[in-house]
Design an enzyme around this catalytic site. Structure first.
Site, PDB file in Angstrom:
ATOM      1  CG  ASN A  44      72.918  48.869   5.664  1.00  0.00           C
ATOM      2  OD1 ASN A  44      72.717  48.036   6.551  1.00  0.00           O
ATOM      3  ND2 ASN A  44      74.130  49.184   5.260  1.00  0.00           N
ATOM      4  CD  GLU A  57      68.431  55.418   9.073  1.00  0.00           C
ATOM      5  OE1 GLU A  57      69.265  55.869   9.864  1.00  0.00           O
ATOM      6  OE2 GLU A  57      68.759  54.871   7.992  1.00  0.00           O
TER       7      GLU A  57
END
Length: 142
Positions: A44, A57
């Site tokens: 992140n 992701e």
């Protein structure tokens, strides 16, 4: 060499260590195994206009796409502060775009590894899919 779930977890954990999370202090790492056996990891990345930024992701998917990958075989997600880190809603949809409902998603704990394995279909049972767009277009033309 064929990637294992352990190497997928290790890649996600290594990515988590590189997270840029100065605002939430919630580092997350993700690793994607593509159908051709390659692993693409991401972390992140937060910016000052929180909650904008990239989830782990999302950055892993970006790495996969930039390397020429298009289909996800497995995913591992790990966070430093959770026992089993699950993708957020937006990331579930992003992952669904590149995977099948049967794709394994490993929810991990940074200290112990994989805690639970679910499928994309279990995480996002009614994903918005490409065929939904096609059927909407067909209905418009009818």
């Amino acid at each position: 060499m064929m990637a294992t779930t352990d190497s997928l977890f290790d890649a996600a954990k290594a990515a988590m260590a590189k997270a840029h999370a100065p605002y939430s202090r919630f580092p997350v790492g993700a690793a994607i195994l593509t159908e051709d056996g390659r692993i693409h990891a991401g972390c992140n990345i937060e910016i000052v206009s929180f909650p904008e930024g990239w989830c782990a992701e999302t950055s892993a998917i970006a790495h996969m796409v930039m390397a020429g990958g298009s289909r996800i075989a497995e995913v591992a997600v790990v966070a430093e502060k959770l026992v089993a880190c699950s993708p957020c809603g937006g990331c579930r949809q992003r992952l669904a775009e590149f995977s099948a409902p049967s794709t394994k998603v490993h929810l991990c704990d940074a200290a112990t590894g994989i805690v639970e394995t679910v499928t994309m279909g279990e995480l996002l049972p009614h994903s918005f899919a490409t065929d939904s767009l096609e059927s909407a277009t067909d209905q418009e033309g009818a």
